[in-house]
Design a protein around this motif. Sequence first.
Motif, PDB file in Angstrom:
ATOM      1  N   UNK A 143      -5.612  32.422 -15.091  1.00 25.97           N
ATOM      2  CA  UNK A 143      -5.903  32.037 -16.483  1.00 25.97           C
ATOM      3  C   UNK A 143      -5.744  33.303 -17.453  1.00 25.97           C
ATOM      4  N   UNK A 144      -5.221  33.062 -18.516  1.00 30.02           N
ATOM      5  CA  UNK A 144      -5.076  34.256 -19.634  1.00 30.02           C
ATOM      6  C   UNK A 144      -5.241  34.002 -20.934  1.00 30.02           C
ATOM      7  N   UNK A 145      -5.762  34.821 -21.644  1.00 29.47           N
ATOM      8  CA  UNK A 145      -5.769  34.676 -22.881  1.00 29.47           C
ATOM      9  C   UNK A 145      -4.528  34.625 -23.591  1.00 29.47           C
ATOM     10  N   UNK A 146      -3.999  33.925 -24.580  1.00 28.35           N
ATOM     11  CA  UNK A 146      -2.938  34.071 -25.370  1.00 28.35           C
ATOM     12  C   UNK A 146      -2.331  35.361 -25.712  1.00 28.35           C
ATOM     13  N   UNK A 147      -3.239  36.108 -26.217  1.00 24.52           N
ATOM     14  CA  UNK A 147      -3.009  37.468 -26.708  1.00 24.52           C
ATOM     15  C   UNK A 147      -2.309  38.480 -25.518  1.00 24.52           C
ATOM     16  N   UNK A 148      -2.654  37.948 -24.304  1.00 22.00           N
ATOM     17  CA  UNK A 148      -2.201  39.248 -23.135  1.00 22.00           C
ATOM     18  C   UNK A 148      -1.138  38.259 -22.317  1.00 22.00           C
ATOM     19  N   UNK A 149      -0.735  37.012 -22.375  1.00 22.09           N
ATOM     20  CA  UNK A 149      -0.050  36.393 -21.493  1.00 22.09           C
ATOM     21  C   UNK A 149       1.599  37.150 -21.524  1.00 22.09           C
ATOM     22  N   UNK A 150       1.967  37.270 -20.458  1.00 28.52           N
ATOM     23  CA  UNK A 150       3.198  38.027 -20.157  1.00 28.52           C
ATOM     24  C   UNK A 150       3.082  39.486 -20.136  1.00 28.52           C
ATOM     25  N   UNK A 151       2.003  40.069 -20.563  1.00 26.58           N
ATOM     26  CA  UNK A 151       1.798  41.597 -20.288  1.00 26.58           C
ATOM     27  C   UNK A 151       0.733  42.100 -19.354  1.00 26.58           C
ATOM     28  N   UNK A 179     -13.243  35.222 -10.399  1.00 25.20           N
ATOM     29  CA  UNK A 179     -13.277  36.456 -11.000  1.00 25.20           C
ATOM     30  C   UNK A 179     -12.664  36.619 -12.478  1.00 25.20           C
ATOM     31  N   UNK A 180     -13.135  37.454 -13.268  1.00 26.34           N
ATOM     32  CA  UNK A 180     -12.412  37.628 -14.824  1.00 26.34           C
ATOM     33  C   UNK A 180     -12.671  38.757 -15.028  1.00 26.34           C
ATOM     34  N   UNK A 181     -11.912  38.927 -16.194  1.00 25.30           N
ATOM     35  CA  UNK A 181     -11.833  40.477 -17.097  1.00 25.30           C
ATOM     36  C   UNK A 181     -12.162  39.778 -18.554  1.00 25.30           C
ATOM     37  N   UNK A 182     -13.093  40.417 -19.257  1.00 23.75           N
ATOM     38  CA  UNK A 182     -13.395  40.284 -20.539  1.00 23.75           C
ATOM     39  C   UNK A 182     -13.472  41.710 -21.262  1.00 23.75           C
ATOM     40  N   UNK A 183     -13.110  41.717 -22.532  1.00 28.03           N
ATOM     41  CA  UNK A 183     -13.207  42.801 -23.295  1.00 28.03           C
ATOM     42  C   UNK A 183     -13.972  42.924 -24.603  1.00 28.03           C
ATOM     43  N   UNK A 220     -12.490  36.828 -23.615  1.00 29.68           N
ATOM     44  CA  UNK A 220     -11.945  36.615 -22.521  1.00 29.68           C
ATOM     45  C   UNK A 220     -10.639  37.132 -22.515  1.00 29.68           C
ATOM     46  N   UNK A 221     -10.157  37.519 -21.217  1.00 29.64           N
ATOM     47  CA  UNK A 221      -8.778  38.224 -20.925  1.00 29.64           C
ATOM     48  C   UNK A 221      -8.205  37.528 -19.777  1.00 29.64           C
ATOM     49  N   UNK A 222      -8.682  37.210 -18.719  1.00 28.54           N
ATOM     50  CA  UNK A 222      -7.959  36.993 -17.851  1.00 28.54           C
ATOM     51  C   UNK A 222      -8.849  36.478 -16.708  1.00 28.54           C
ATOM     52  N   UNK A 223      -8.479  35.362 -15.650  1.00 25.78           N
ATOM     53  CA  UNK A 223      -9.597  34.916 -14.724  1.00 25.78           C
ATOM     54  C   UNK A 223      -8.546  34.646 -13.606  1.00 25.78           C
ATOM     55  N   UNK A 224      -9.276  34.675 -12.348  1.00 30.88           N
ATOM     56  CA  UNK A 224      -8.600  34.400 -10.981  1.00 30.88           C
ATOM     57  C   UNK A 224      -9.659  33.543 -10.309  1.00 30.88           C
ATOM     58  N   UNK A 225      -9.030  32.333  -9.761  1.00 32.70           N
ATOM     59  CA  UNK A 225      -9.838  31.508  -8.975  1.00 32.70           C
ATOM     60  C   UNK A 225     -10.335  32.062  -7.716  1.00 32.70           C
TER      61      UNK A 225
END
Length: 123
Positions: A58-66, A33-37, A46-51
């Motif tokens: 997996x996270x885009x650098x722009x959202x890591x930690x948030x 599964x993934x989120x895009x924006x 790409x924003x984030x993904x879950x196996x």
Amino acid sequence: VQLQASGGGLVQTGGSLRLSCTASGRTLSYYHMAWFRQAPGKEQQFVSALSSSGRYTSYADSVKGRFTISRDNDKNTVYLQMNSLKPEDTAVYYCAANQDTWPRTAPNHFSYWGQGTQVTVSS
């Protein structure tokens, strides 16, 4: 599988939102599964993904930690918890599913899409 995204809204800078993506037709555990924006005038990002196993994220650098992606198998729902929101997070957010190999971050690798949910972060 059919996907239904929800949870968007208007929030101030520094605020939080939790997006939900609920599946029908098949259990989400079969899919990565993934989120895009997509912001106005910009390409889909790409924003984030879950196996499918739930073991890998997996996270885009722009959202890591948030942002945090997670899944509730009992509810057949994937979540995106978004904290410390910034105006540049403003976009329409889409959830997507695929059964391709992991990891995938390009939209054309995802076969199933939910409708978008608008997230607006005011400054």
